[in-house]
Scaffold this motif. Structure first.
Motif, PDB file in Angstrom:
ATOM      1  N   THR A 162      84.911  -0.961 111.473  1.00  0.00           N
ATOM      2  CA  THR A 162      83.664  -1.444 112.066  1.00  0.00           C
ATOM      3  C   THR A 162      82.490  -1.139 111.137  1.00  0.00           C
ATOM      4  O   THR A 162      82.602  -0.335 110.200  1.00  0.00           O
ATOM      5  CB  THR A 162      83.393  -0.750 113.409  1.00  0.00           C
ATOM      6  N   ARG A 163      81.362  -1.751 111.424  1.00  0.00           N
ATOM      7  CA  ARG A 163      80.157  -1.467 110.652  1.00  0.00           C
ATOM      8  C   ARG A 163      79.709  -0.020 110.844  1.00  0.00           C
ATOM      9  O   ARG A 163      79.187   0.606 109.919  1.00  0.00           O
ATOM     10  CB  ARG A 163      79.050  -2.436 111.052  1.00  0.00           C
ATOM     11  N   ASN A 181      91.817  -4.910 108.797  1.00  0.00           N
ATOM     12  CA  ASN A 181      91.743  -6.019 109.750  1.00  0.00           C
ATOM     13  C   ASN A 181      92.511  -5.750 111.039  1.00  0.00           C
ATOM     14  O   ASN A 181      92.410  -6.524 111.985  1.00  0.00           O
ATOM     15  CB  ASN A 181      92.283  -7.297 109.109  1.00  0.00           C
ATOM     16  N   SER A 190      92.913  -9.475 112.766  1.00  0.00           N
ATOM     17  CA  SER A 190      92.058 -10.642 112.576  1.00  0.00           C
ATOM     18  C   SER A 190      91.324 -10.509 111.256  1.00  0.00           C
ATOM     19  O   SER A 190      90.639  -9.503 111.005  1.00  0.00           O
ATOM     20  CB  SER A 190      91.031 -10.758 113.714  1.00  0.00           C
ATOM     21  N   ASP A 192      88.833 -12.034 110.529  1.00  0.00           N
ATOM     22  CA  ASP A 192      87.401 -12.072 110.841  1.00  0.00           C
ATOM     23  C   ASP A 192      86.763 -10.698 110.704  1.00  0.00           C
ATOM     24  O   ASP A 192      85.562 -10.586 110.432  1.00  0.00           O
ATOM     25  CB  ASP A 192      87.176 -12.571 112.277  1.00  0.00           C
ATOM     26  N   THR A 193      87.561  -9.647 110.908  1.00  0.00           N
ATOM     27  CA  THR A 193      87.026  -8.287 110.812  1.00  0.00           C
ATOM     28  C   THR A 193      86.441  -8.039 109.435  1.00  0.00           C
ATOM     29  O   THR A 193      85.308  -7.556 109.300  1.00  0.00           O
ATOM     30  CB  THR A 193      88.128  -7.255 111.111  1.00  0.00           C
ATOM     31  N   GLU A 195      85.472 -10.214 107.255  1.00  0.00           N
ATOM     32  CA  GLU A 195      84.324 -11.098 107.036  1.00  0.00           C
ATOM     33  C   GLU A 195      83.084 -10.617 107.768  1.00  0.00           C
ATOM     34  O   GLU A 195      81.959 -10.897 107.353  1.00  0.00           O
ATOM     35  CB  GLU A 195      84.694 -12.514 107.469  1.00  0.00           C
ATOM     36  N   SER A 196      83.268  -9.841 108.837  1.00  0.00           N
ATOM     37  CA  SER A 196      82.136  -9.283 109.571  1.00  0.00           C
ATOM     38  C   SER A 196      81.581  -8.032 108.902  1.00  0.00           C
ATOM     39  O   SER A 196      80.365  -7.832 108.843  1.00  0.00           O
ATOM     40  CB  SER A 196      82.571  -8.950 111.003  1.00  0.00           C
ATOM     41  N   VAL A 197      82.483  -7.194 108.387  1.00  0.00           N
ATOM     42  CA  VAL A 197      82.066  -5.890 107.847  1.00  0.00           C
ATOM     43  C   VAL A 197      81.679  -5.964 106.377  1.00  0.00           C
ATOM     44  O   VAL A 197      80.726  -5.311 105.938  1.00  0.00           O
ATOM     45  CB  VAL A 197      83.190  -4.848 108.054  1.00  0.00           C
ATOM     46  N   GLU A 200      78.147  -5.929 104.696  1.00  0.00           N
ATOM     47  CA  GLU A 200      77.363  -4.703 104.780  1.00  0.00           C
ATOM     48  C   GLU A 200      77.773  -3.664 103.740  1.00  0.00           C
ATOM     49  O   GLU A 200      77.138  -2.613 103.617  1.00  0.00           O
ATOM     50  CB  GLU A 200      77.494  -4.093 106.187  1.00  0.00           C
TER      51      GLU A 200
END
Length: 251
Positions: A162-163, A181, A190, A192-193, A195-197, A200
């Motif tokens: 996570t961030r 992921n 996923s 997407d994990t 790509e989200s983190v 940052e």
């Protein structure tokens, strides 16, 4: 540390076993092979840096590989692996410190120790070029463990999901971070994990995408999202490891 109730039952079991393992009396001192240099060599050839994982089995895969870990490791390097990850967790992943010792003696690329280190003395189990610390498992001890690992000569890969965990890794002085992921609570994967983190992650930090990378499209997707390297286990271990490694390296 997060409450164990937030983790999948098998992960809780892994952590309990990790805490109960014996630890050595002597402290290791490591002359580590540079992971940054290995990445640079791979990229200079126009290839994708891949950390190929010697993983006999795991709670999230079916069956196991009984091949000699050294032979698997050599085939991965032949396939173009930038570095290797070797499981040393015995109960759930079929790994051992001896496997890592033998592999590291047989290859010339950096070798990551993949295990569930939760206290400083566990760093002394075996020499490796990199050691994994999972932010969620070590909680407030992360900074202390990063420092202790570096004092022994290890390069440190801090795993986050996570961030918030990334922020803790940054505060702890991490310079190599792996974004897993896989959600250790639900064991769901996923891409997407990452790509989200990944957006940052500070520019000066080496960023690795972990878990769920199966196809060449996955490999390219993670690179486009900012991955400096990919850590791949099951997709390489399932079949011809040299061919599987080469397929991802050349994606």
């Amino acid at each position: 540390m997060n409450a164990e109730g937030e983790l999948a039952p098998v992960v809780q079991s892994i952590l309990r076993d990790a805490r109960n393992r014996d630890t050595p009396d002597e402290r290791v001192s490591v002359d580590a092979r540079s992971f940054a240099d290995a990445i640079a060599r791979t990229e200079s050839k126009g290839e994708i840096p891949v950390i190929a994982e010697v993983k006999p089995t795991s709670p999230t895969t079916d069956g196991n590989r009984t091949d000699d870990p050294v032979e698997l490791a050599k085939q991965m390097v032949e396939g173009g692996a930038t570095a290797l990850s070797v499981l040393t967790e015995p109960e759930h992943f079929g790994g051992s410190p001896e496997n890592l010792r033998r592999v590291r003696e047989a290859v010339d690329v950096p070798v990551l120790r993949k295990d569930f280190v939760v206290e400083e003395a566990q760093l002394d189990v075996v020499e490796a070029d990199l050691v994994l610390l999972i932010a969620r498992f070590v909680g407030d001890d992360l900074s202390q463990l990063v420092t202790a690992a570096r004092e022994r000569g290890f390069q440190v890969l801090v795993e986050v999901h996570t961030r918030g965990e990334l922020e803790k890794a940054t505060d702890a002085g991490a310079d190599i971070v792996g974004v897993n992921n896989r959600d250790l609570g639900k064991l769901e994967v996923s891409l997407d994990t990452f790509e989200s983190v990944a957006p940052e992650v500070p520019d000066e930090m080496t960023c690795i995408a972990e878990s769920g990378i199966t196809t060449t499209n996955d490999a390219r997707r993670m690179r486009e999202a900012g991955a400096d390297a990919l850590l791949v286990g099951s997709a390489i271990m399932d079949g011809d490891v040299a061919e599987n490694t080469q397929r991802l390296v050349s994606a």
